[in-house]
Design a protein around this motif. Sequence first.
Motif, PDB file in Angstrom:
ATOM      1  N   ARG A 309      36.726  33.735  43.805  1.00 23.76           N
ATOM      2  CA  ARG A 309      36.717  34.870  44.290  1.00 23.76           C
ATOM      3  C   ARG A 309      36.032  35.168  45.695  1.00 23.76           C
ATOM      4  O   ARG A 309      36.586  35.756  46.598  1.00 23.76           O
ATOM      5  N   LEU A 312      37.834  33.645  48.882  1.00 24.06           N
ATOM      6  CA  LEU A 312      39.132  34.739  49.174  1.00 24.06           C
ATOM      7  C   LEU A 312      38.508  35.643  49.749  1.00 24.06           C
ATOM      8  O   LEU A 312      39.316  36.479  50.795  1.00 24.06           O
ATOM      9  N   ALA A 314      37.006  38.075  48.213  1.00 20.09           N
ATOM     10  CA  ALA A 314      36.912  39.379  47.424  1.00 20.09           C
ATOM     11  C   ALA A 314      35.583  39.741  46.853  1.00 20.09           C
ATOM     12  O   ALA A 314      35.056  40.720  46.701  1.00 20.09           O
ATOM     13  N   ASP A 315      34.594  38.671  46.832  1.00 20.76           N
ATOM     14  CA  ASP A 315      33.124  38.916  46.385  1.00 20.76           C
ATOM     15  C   ASP A 315      32.353  38.441  47.667  1.00 20.76           C
ATOM     16  O   ASP A 315      32.912  37.552  48.344  1.00 20.76           O
ATOM     17  N   VAL A 334      39.308  39.846  52.468  1.00 19.36           N
ATOM     18  CA  VAL A 334      40.530  39.469  51.924  1.00 19.36           C
ATOM     19  C   VAL A 334      41.760  39.447  52.676  1.00 19.36           C
ATOM     20  O   VAL A 334      42.688  38.218  52.849  1.00 19.36           O
ATOM     21  N   ARG A 335      41.985  40.578  53.608  1.00 13.67           N
ATOM     22  CA  ARG A 335      43.205  40.386  54.569  1.00 13.67           C
ATOM     23  C   ARG A 335      43.094  39.276  55.404  1.00 13.67           C
ATOM     24  O   ARG A 335      44.097  38.734  55.817  1.00 13.67           O
ATOM     25  N   ILE A 338      43.809  36.061  53.860  1.00 11.28           N
ATOM     26  CA  ILE A 338      44.918  35.956  53.643  1.00 11.28           C
ATOM     27  C   ILE A 338      45.909  35.607  54.630  1.00 11.28           C
ATOM     28  O   ILE A 338      46.712  34.599  54.894  1.00 11.28           O
ATOM     29  N   LEU A 344      45.114  33.739  46.016  1.00 12.50           N
ATOM     30  CA  LEU A 344      44.506  33.685  44.782  1.00 12.50           C
ATOM     31  C   LEU A 344      45.253  34.221  43.729  1.00 12.50           C
ATOM     32  O   LEU A 344      45.528  35.188  43.828  1.00 12.50           O
TER      33      LEU A 344
END
Lengths: 513, 334
Positions: A309, A312, A314-315, A334-335, A338, A344
């Motif tokens: 996470r 990516l 996210a955390d 996150v964006r 990506i 993920l």
Amino acid sequence: MNTTARDSMPESRSGKELLRVDGLVKRFPGVTALGGVSFRLHAGEVHVLLGENGAGKSTLIKCLAGVYQPDEGQVFVDGRPVTLSTTRDAEELGIATIHQEFNLIPELSVAENVLLGRPPRRLGIVDRQAMYDQASAALERVGLRIDPRTPVRTLGVARQQLVEIAKALSLNARILILDEPTATLTDDEVDRLLNLMVELRSSGVGLVFISHHLEEIRRIGDRVTILRDGVGVGTVSATTPSDELVRLMVGRAIASQYPRVRTAPGKELLRVDGLSSPGSFEDITLSVRAGEVVGLAGLVGAGRTELLRAILGADRYTTGSVCLRGKPVRRHDVRASIHAGLGLVPEDRKAQGLVLGASVAENLSLVSLRAATRLGIVDRARLERGARRAVADLGIRTPSIRSIVKNLSGGNQQKVVMGKWLSADPAVLLLDEPTRGVDVGAKVEIYQLINELTASGRGVLLVSSDLPEVLGMSDRILVMAHGRLVGELTHTEATQDAVMALAVKEVESSRAH
Amino acid sequence: MPTDMPPTRTVPRPAEQTRAQQITERLRAAAGRNGALGALLLLGAAMALMSPVFLSTQNLLNIGVQAAVIAILALGQTFVIISAGIDLSVGSVAALTAIVTGLMVGSVGVPPLVAILFGLAAGLAAGLVSGILIAYGRLPAFIATLAMLSIARGLALVLSGGVPVAQPAAVAWFGSSLWGWLPVPVLVMVALGMLAAFILNRTYTGRAIYAIGGNEEAARLSGINVRRQQLIIYGLAGTFSAVAGLVLAGRLASGQPQAAFGYELDAIAAVVIGGASLAGGQGRAFGTLVGALVLAVIRNGLNLLNVSSFWQQVVIGAVIALAVLSDTLRKRRT
């Protein structure tokens, strides 16, 4: 049904038959979760249910707990046919289930939880003294010596589990079903729990025990009923050799289970440098190259999910960096990750991977939505084409792309999660337990997808608690323990023993200090 | 051996019956999709039978005018509810907009059209403040917008001194009729309905709203910037509320600081009657319009039938409960 297994079925040392399950069938839209399972549980017996994830164990115990109603078959308690329409029915017949997720209310005291919904009353007012006395008696039986006024939230997992068992016993449960009770416990805690189960057995309780750990089964199990793809394969003695148990459970040669096609890895795609997040993981450095599957093995709680996470974005992480194709990726975004080419497939597809109430097409276009947008307007035709292509390419079995994702089987849901990423064309896909709760056939299809990803020059970082899967699908295996990388093995030198030795060694040394 | 096969039938079922069943099933499915529309048509038919004036063009346009303010508020609310949020401040924000617009002309002296822009900006700003509190302050939407309900109403009272504020002709236009028969409120309601439908179906934000409401974590892990979208969502709700405030001020021909009091509940009711789920992920602009019309038809019809306004409240409450109940039952069946 394997008749030889049944003929040779050992008689347990125990008393009368408590529970008989006869040809239970349970269907869900598109899946047959149980295709005919039978077994008998005697008083004073530990009866093990063994099977792979998705073999139907959870469905079976939910039928016994009154959560699901079977479509066919019959359950007998004390020789009498019973209908378990609600959990209350099961409770009244003396069937108690300890699920993996506890049914405790964290803010209430231990006593209130043990006697939930039926506290002793005097003139309609809760009699606290009587409540504490009754709860203490129940706690005594499970060997938990704590103040019954303690709030449940202050207890660790092992003690909460004992509170659950105390609650079950105070309901006069004679049939105790434990769904993977040892999965989240430390070795010492497992030891204590197994001892308690042996005590309960000698007091005449019948226990249904679900566990993947063959040594636990050998230690306290009496008989083992094996499930495969929702069907009862047979009941054998718990002294049956492990190889034989695995063969019955898997039903085929292990080699064909992991169709990994290995290619020579290309240039480095993902580089993680000194990533740390206190309390989760510490100083992680790793890389994934083009065409490579890097497996991340370790025990539950080793910090693998948290690491994925964080990679990516996210955390949050405190130090370290993530680079993709040599370029650093903006942290905690996150964006940006990506956009740089990461994806993920999260651990819990229902809670994190899918919008369950939305259609297959909507889920498949979640990630590519941004790319299909011009001046704020979404090109719906393009998204629809992409969704149709993904359904065809991945072999997602759905009546239509407009079908609601909730109604698909676990394997097809997982393919939708993978599909939404593939349409965004990531360079490196982070897979967290990609085959959890997926049936055997869909598993192999997911492995084939992994092969296709690497064949087209992408990289995969694979986290799985299914050790044979990590060994079978990875080119390189990193072992994580207590938030640190403790070793690296190539697929030729990696064996279950070698990986577990690394994963556990660190646990032992950290316990020592 | 599959035992779910029924035993051999001695009397074959007539084919016509099967076809009839198919048709009923199809009708039931269509009615199920448009539960609110069915209710509206049913209500309309009942009213038409009981009151001869109900179906007159004049009365139907009246219903449209009466529905317009709630409908526009509810369209803004639709974005919020589909995203699994709630906006309690829409009524207060509508009132604040009219006060700001009137004062910009009367006290500051800017041209009326510029004043209207200021009014819209006030609504947008109120929505953005709620959005910031929710997205970045991590306040529950209920609390953040409850605060904004009080703040916007308070500001409307402070700025106006508690007395009505005169409105320029440009605002009065929002309450007038074109060519002597077509009410502008109805026009605005339909236009904003189409705009909301377009936003929800065709824009990135619209699709993100459904994803966030359906599963916020999945949306976030799929690269949707949930916080930014929440800002946009509450900003949209604030702006739609501002337009509703202008329409209301146009109809009343003045800016009342106490206007639109309690309208947020009617707006939420319209969205829910229109088929949206307060749990998020579901809802449509068209459904919301129908929901607002259902409320207006009930009020209008009960007025025509001389039912007291006290009883009207009882009926409306019952309709809200019935609408959501039928929706729940329908979903349970499938």
